[in-house]
Write a protein that holds these residues in place. Structure first.
Motif, PDB file in Angstrom:
ATOM      1  N   UNK A  90       0.809  -1.224   0.000  1.00 31.63           N
ATOM      2  CA  UNK A  90       0.000   0.000   0.000  1.00 31.63           C
ATOM      3  C   UNK A  90       0.839   1.269   0.000  1.00 31.63           C
ATOM      4  N   UNK A  91       2.105   1.153   0.313  1.00 36.22           N
ATOM      5  CA  UNK A  91       2.970   2.342   0.369  1.00 36.22           C
ATOM      6  C   UNK A  91       4.427   1.910   0.329  1.00 36.22           C
ATOM      7  N   UNK A  92       5.290   2.862  -0.034  1.00 36.06           N
ATOM      8  CA  UNK A  92       6.745   2.668  -0.013  1.00 36.06           C
ATOM      9  C   UNK A  92       7.332   3.554   1.082  1.00 36.06           C
ATOM     10  N   UNK A  93       8.102   2.960   1.974  1.00 38.59           N
ATOM     11  CA  UNK A  93       8.760   3.696   3.051  1.00 38.59           C
ATOM     12  C   UNK A  93      10.267   3.708   2.780  1.00 38.59           C
ATOM     13  N   UNK A  94      10.866   4.902   2.791  1.00 39.19           N
ATOM     14  CA  UNK A  94      12.297   5.057   2.523  1.00 39.19           C
ATOM     15  C   UNK A  94      12.993   5.546   3.792  1.00 39.19           C
ATOM     16  N   UNK A  95      13.971   4.790   4.261  1.00 41.34           N
ATOM     17  CA  UNK A  95      14.698   5.148   5.475  1.00 41.34           C
ATOM     18  C   UNK A  95      15.831   6.123   5.167  1.00 41.34           C
ATOM     19  N   UNK A 127       6.963   2.349 -11.079  1.00 46.06           N
ATOM     20  CA  UNK A 127       6.430   1.083 -11.581  1.00 46.06           C
ATOM     21  C   UNK A 127       5.219   0.604 -10.794  1.00 46.06           C
ATOM     22  N   UNK A 128       5.162   0.920  -9.527  1.00 46.87           N
ATOM     23  CA  UNK A 128       4.080   0.422  -8.681  1.00 46.87           C
ATOM     24  C   UNK A 128       2.951   1.428  -8.481  1.00 46.87           C
ATOM     25  N   UNK A 129       3.240   2.728  -8.699  1.00 50.24           N
ATOM     26  CA  UNK A 129       2.285   3.800  -8.441  1.00 50.24           C
ATOM     27  C   UNK A 129       1.880   3.873  -6.965  1.00 50.24           C
TER      28      UNK A 129
END
Length: 266
Positions: free
Chosen positions: A85-90, A122-124
């Motif tokens: 559902x989301x991308x988290x970037x550390x 790519x994933x939106x």
């Protein structure tokens, strides 16, 4: 902003300074040099031990060996990220960039942002960036969001700027995500970092799909892997710091063995 270092981060840095390169091999060399006249055998052993450590912790072969046990997650696949559902970037640090007249992401952070942008296109999936001001100044989250927006043309939905440690990255990010009903995430960081980072996010009740980047790899082989190099010394330092972090958090009961368990799979 005032450049005020977090007391917790200062303690970690002082503790780590004596257990990581370069002091890890400089101190035995210094002690050996001081003992040479009074205790020649002990002095020479310390000198030799320090020199061997200096060599071993500056070659690609050691960097890859130390990282092998940390890089336990393979690259993420399309079938996996499609269910997130989301991308988290550390965050992985920032640095002053006088040529831009502002702060810019440090090398580790920039690698994570580039891969996150690749995944987002790519994933939106919406993006969350997380990083506070452990060494003072502008929060890393703010620098990361600006880079994604200005350099990659990608909007950032959530910007977390309070955290000073990976543990706090997970805690504060989870609060933002849960407010919007997000429970399944793609977590982006270096491969050597995710073994420690991922359990913190799962402990917050999130389902986590690891998305490692920046694997410790070298072209060639043979003799080239045994020649000292500045990059190899830096990667040995990063790997040893992660191993120390894992032992520290396990000793305090904050990892509960989860770092050795596989991540949730679709």
């Amino acid at each position: 902003m005032t450049a005020t270092i977090s007391p917790e981060v200062l303690v970690h840095q002082l503790f780590g300074a004596f257990l990581l390169p370069p002091l890890l091999f400089m101190l035995p060399i210094l002690a050996g040099a001081l003992l040479l006249r009074r205790r020649p055998l002990a002095g020479w052993l310390l000198l030799l031990g320090g020199l061997l450590l200096a060599y071993g912790l500056s070659i690609p072969r050691t960097a890859m060996w130390l990282s092998a046990g940390l890089e336990q997650y393979p690259p993420i696949t399309a079938s996996q990220w499609q269910q997130a559902q989301a991308i988290v970037v550390l965050g992985g640090g920032k640095k002053p960039a006088p040529e831009y007249g502002r702060n810019e992401p440090a090398a580790d952070t920039l690698g994570r942002l580039r891969y996150a942008a690749w995944l987002a296109r790519r994933s939106q999936l919406p993006l969350l960036v997380t990083g506070g001001s452990p060494l003072g100044g502008e929060p890393e989250g703010e620098v990361m969001a600006r880079t994604l927006q200005q350099d990659y043309g990608l909007p950032v939905r959530w910007v977390e700027m309070q955290s000073n440690t990976t543990l706090e990255n997970a805690r504060y990010s989870a609060r933002l995500l849960k407010k919007d009903g997000i429970g399944r995430i793609v977590l982006v960081s270096q491969g050597w970092h995710l073994r420690r980072a991922l359990p913190f996010f799962t402990a917050e009740g999130l389902q986590v799909l690891p998305a490692p980047t920046g694997f410790v790899r070298y072209d060639g082989g043979g003799l080239a892997w045994y020649l000292p190099a500045g990059r190899a010394m830096q990667e040995c330092h990063s790997a040893l710091r992660e191993w120390l972090g894992i032992f520290f958090y396990k000793a305090r009961g904050w990892l509960h063995g989860q770092a050795d368990q596989p991540a949730a799979q679709p």
